[in-house]
Design a protein around this motif. Structure first.
Motif, PDB file in Angstrom:
ATOM      1  N   LEU A 130    -132.780 -12.538 -28.994  1.00 48.06           N
ATOM      2  CA  LEU A 130    -132.348 -11.323 -28.308  1.00 48.06           C
ATOM      3  C   LEU A 130    -131.055 -11.552 -27.545  1.00 48.06           C
ATOM      4  O   LEU A 130    -130.144 -10.706 -27.554  1.00 48.06           O
ATOM      5  CB  LEU A 130    -133.443 -10.847 -27.341  1.00 48.06           C
ATOM      6  N   GLY A 131    -130.967 -12.687 -26.854  1.00 50.34           N
ATOM      7  CA  GLY A 131    -129.740 -12.990 -26.117  1.00 50.34           C
ATOM      8  C   GLY A 131    -128.533 -13.073 -27.032  1.00 50.34           C
ATOM      9  O   GLY A 131    -127.459 -12.540 -26.726  1.00 50.34           O
ATOM     10  N   ILE A 132    -128.710 -13.731 -28.186  1.00 53.94           N
ATOM     11  CA  ILE A 132    -127.606 -13.827 -29.146  1.00 53.94           C
ATOM     12  C   ILE A 132    -127.256 -12.455 -29.702  1.00 53.94           C
ATOM     13  O   ILE A 132    -126.081 -12.096 -29.856  1.00 53.94           O
ATOM     14  CB  ILE A 132    -127.984 -14.803 -30.277  1.00 53.94           C
ATOM     15  N   GLY A 133    -128.281 -11.646 -30.012  1.00 53.53           N
ATOM     16  CA  GLY A 133    -128.033 -10.300 -30.529  1.00 53.53           C
ATOM     17  C   GLY A 133    -127.311  -9.422 -29.522  1.00 53.53           C
ATOM     18  O   GLY A 133    -126.395  -8.667 -29.884  1.00 53.53           O
ATOM     19  N   PHE A 134    -127.712  -9.481 -28.255  1.00 50.65           N
ATOM     20  CA  PHE A 134    -127.034  -8.694 -27.215  1.00 50.65           C
ATOM     21  C   PHE A 134    -125.572  -9.120 -27.083  1.00 50.65           C
ATOM     22  O   PHE A 134    -124.681  -8.281 -26.941  1.00 50.65           O
ATOM     23  CB  PHE A 134    -127.753  -8.865 -25.882  1.00 50.65           C
ATOM     24  N   TYR A 135    -125.336 -10.414 -27.115  1.00 46.52           N
ATOM     25  CA  TYR A 135    -123.959 -10.903 -26.998  1.00 46.52           C
ATOM     26  C   TYR A 135    -123.121 -10.441 -28.184  1.00 46.52           C
ATOM     27  O   TYR A 135    -121.973 -10.022 -28.026  1.00 46.52           O
ATOM     28  CB  TYR A 135    -123.947 -12.426 -26.907  1.00 46.52           C
ATOM     29  N   TRP A 136    -123.680 -10.502 -29.383  1.00 53.62           N
ATOM     30  CA  TRP A 136    -122.944 -10.082 -30.571  1.00 53.62           C
ATOM     31  C   TRP A 136    -122.624  -8.586 -30.518  1.00 53.62           C
ATOM     32  O   TRP A 136    -121.520  -8.161 -30.873  1.00 53.62           O
ATOM     33  CB  TRP A 136    -123.759 -10.398 -31.825  1.00 53.62           C
ATOM     34  N   ALA A 137    -123.588  -7.771 -30.065  1.00 52.49           N
ATOM     35  CA  ALA A 137    -123.342  -6.332 -29.984  1.00 52.49           C
ATOM     36  C   ALA A 137    -122.308  -6.002 -28.912  1.00 52.49           C
ATOM     37  O   ALA A 137    -121.540  -5.050 -29.055  1.00 52.49           O
ATOM     38  CB  ALA A 137    -124.647  -5.601 -29.691  1.00 52.49           C
ATOM     39  N   ALA A 138    -122.287  -6.787 -27.817  1.00 55.27           N
ATOM     40  CA  ALA A 138    -121.279  -6.560 -26.784  1.00 55.27           C
ATOM     41  C   ALA A 138    -119.887  -6.928 -27.292  1.00 55.27           C
ATOM     42  O   ALA A 138    -118.896  -6.293 -26.920  1.00 55.27           O
ATOM     43  CB  ALA A 138    -121.614  -7.372 -25.538  1.00 55.27           C
ATOM     44  N   TRP A 139    -119.802  -7.939 -28.133  1.00 57.40           N
ATOM     45  CA  TRP A 139    -118.511  -8.375 -28.670  1.00 57.40           C
ATOM     46  C   TRP A 139    -118.098  -7.523 -29.856  1.00 57.40           C
ATOM     47  O   TRP A 139    -116.933  -7.148 -30.003  1.00 57.40           O
ATOM     48  CB  TRP A 139    -118.606  -9.847 -29.077  1.00 57.40           C
ATOM     49  N   ARG A 140    -119.048  -7.190 -30.727  1.00 57.43           N
ATOM     50  CA  ARG A 140    -118.798  -6.367 -31.902  1.00 57.43           C
ATOM     51  C   ARG A 140    -119.694  -5.139 -31.825  1.00 57.43           C
ATOM     52  O   ARG A 140    -120.834  -5.159 -32.313  1.00 57.43           O
ATOM     53  CB  ARG A 140    -119.094  -7.142 -33.188  1.00 57.43           C
ATOM     54  N   PRO A 141    -119.226  -4.034 -31.229  1.00 56.20           N
ATOM     55  CA  PRO A 141    -120.103  -2.870 -31.022  1.00 56.20           C
ATOM     56  C   PRO A 141    -120.684  -2.311 -32.306  1.00 56.20           C
ATOM     57  O   PRO A 141    -121.748  -1.687 -32.265  1.00 56.20           O
ATOM     58  CB  PRO A 141    -119.171  -1.862 -30.333  1.00 56.20           C
ATOM     59  N   ARG A 142    -120.021  -2.494 -33.435  1.00 59.72           N
ATOM     60  CA  ARG A 142    -120.583  -1.984 -34.685  1.00 59.72           C
ATOM     61  C   ARG A 142    -121.888  -2.686 -35.051  1.00 59.72           C
ATOM     62  O   ARG A 142    -122.650  -2.209 -35.890  1.00 59.72           O
ATOM     63  CB  ARG A 142    -119.565  -2.169 -35.818  1.00 59.72           C
ATOM     64  N   GLY A 143    -122.128  -3.840 -34.432  1.00 59.81           N
ATOM     65  CA  GLY A 143    -123.370  -4.551 -34.712  1.00 59.81           C
ATOM     66  C   GLY A 143    -124.607  -3.858 -34.188  1.00 59.81           C
ATOM     67  O   GLY A 143    -125.726  -4.227 -34.557  1.00 59.81           O
ATOM     68  N   THR A 144    -124.442  -2.857 -33.322  1.00 56.37           N
ATOM     69  CA  THR A 144    -125.608  -2.130 -32.811  1.00 56.37           C
ATOM     70  C   THR A 144    -126.330  -1.379 -33.913  1.00 56.37           C
ATOM     71  O   THR A 144    -127.520  -1.082 -33.788  1.00 56.37           O
ATOM     72  CB  THR A 144    -125.165  -1.143 -31.719  1.00 56.37           C
ATOM     73  N   THR A 145    -125.629  -1.070 -35.006  1.00 53.41           N
ATOM     74  CA  THR A 145    -126.254  -0.302 -36.088  1.00 53.41           C
ATOM     75  C   THR A 145    -127.452  -1.040 -36.671  1.00 53.41           C
ATOM     76  O   THR A 145    -128.497  -0.443 -36.938  1.00 53.41           O
ATOM     77  CB  THR A 145    -125.224  -0.029 -37.194  1.00 53.41           C
ATOM     78  N   GLY A 146    -127.323  -2.341 -36.863  1.00 48.19           N
ATOM     79  CA  GLY A 146    -128.443  -3.098 -37.420  1.00 48.19           C
ATOM     80  C   GLY A 146    -129.430  -3.579 -36.386  1.00 48.19           C
ATOM     81  O   GLY A 146    -130.600  -3.835 -36.704  1.00 48.19           O
TER      82      GLY A 146
END
Length: 244
Positions: A130-146
């Motif tokens: 979850l921590g890695i996913g949150f960081y990735w979505a904060a850096w790459r907002p398009r990652g929130t889609t998945g």
């Protein structure tokens, strides 16, 4: 050499083309023919007039262009992304505390047999993911889609279990409140997703330019015989069509 041949050679020389006779013969004729020398001078002057002209004066539109230029686009959803980054740091800190045995629920203080230890390891891996996913979505907002569908299902099930555990007393309130990081991250993902669900890059700019130039107010073009009727709707890009 006659004057006609000489002047034909001089014309080719002015144009940078190959002369029809030897250049030395042309030069010899020029040395003894004043009429051809005058013709060469007039031809060179005319050629210069055709090639070099005064620069056309244009108005200075610098101030107008700067006044009508659009303001720099702001980064959408910047504050939620920063907050999600902080949630990611906290979530990673929780996972690392479990891994290295420095948190309240660490390997060292966890008992209950191999199955309980395995469930604890799964919880640690999930917190780290979850921590890695949150960081990735904060850096790459398009990652929130998945990330949103998976986390939405997890939050719904977690809320149900947490409510049941509170009612039955299976878990204290402090333990249930510890899931607040997940809930906050989920809400921030929704906010970031809404801020970044714009059309494809360049689509909005094209629409604004079309509206500004008045192209969308053009009268419909009459269809030619045999043409399909035009509905006025924009066609979808071929890359978005489903394969047959």
């Amino acid at each position: 050499m006659d004057c006609l041949t000489c002047r034909e050679a001089l014309s080719a020389r002015l144009d940078g083309e190959q002369e029809p006779v030897e250049p030395s013969r042309t030069d010899d004729h020029l040395a003894g023919c004043r009429s051809c020398r005058d013709w060469q001078a007039r031809a060179a002057h005319s050629a210069r007039l055709l090639r070099v002209r005064p620069v056309t004066q244009v108005p200075d539109l610098t101030a107008r262009i700067l006044d009508e230029a659009p303001l720099p686009a702001r980064t959408p959803g910047l504050v939620p992304r920063v907050l999600l980054g902080l949630v990611a740091v906290a979530q990673l800190g929780l996972a690392l505390a479990q891994i290295f045995g420095t948190g309240p629920s660490s390997h060292g203080g966890h008992g209950g047999g191999p199955l309980s230890l395995h469930l604890f390891n799964e919880s640690t891996a999930w917190n780290l993911a979850l921590g890695i996913g949150f960081y990735w979505a904060a850096w790459r907002p398009r990652g929130t889609t998945g990330l949103l569908p998976v986390l939405t299902g997890f939050v719904v099930v977690l809320l149900g279990y947490s409510t049941h555990d509170l009612i039955t007393g299976a878990a204290p309130l402090s333990r249930v409140l510890g899931h607040g990081l997940v809930l906050a991250g989920w809400l921030l993902l929704i906010v970031i997703r809404r801020a970044h669900r714009d059309p494809a890059p360049g689509a909005k700019a094209t629409q604004d330019a079309t509206r500004h130039l008045g192209l969308d107010d053009e009268p419909p073009v009459a269809a030619e015989p045999g043409d399909e009727p035009r509905t006025g709707r924009h066609l979808r890009p071929a890359g978005r069509h489903h394969a047959a």
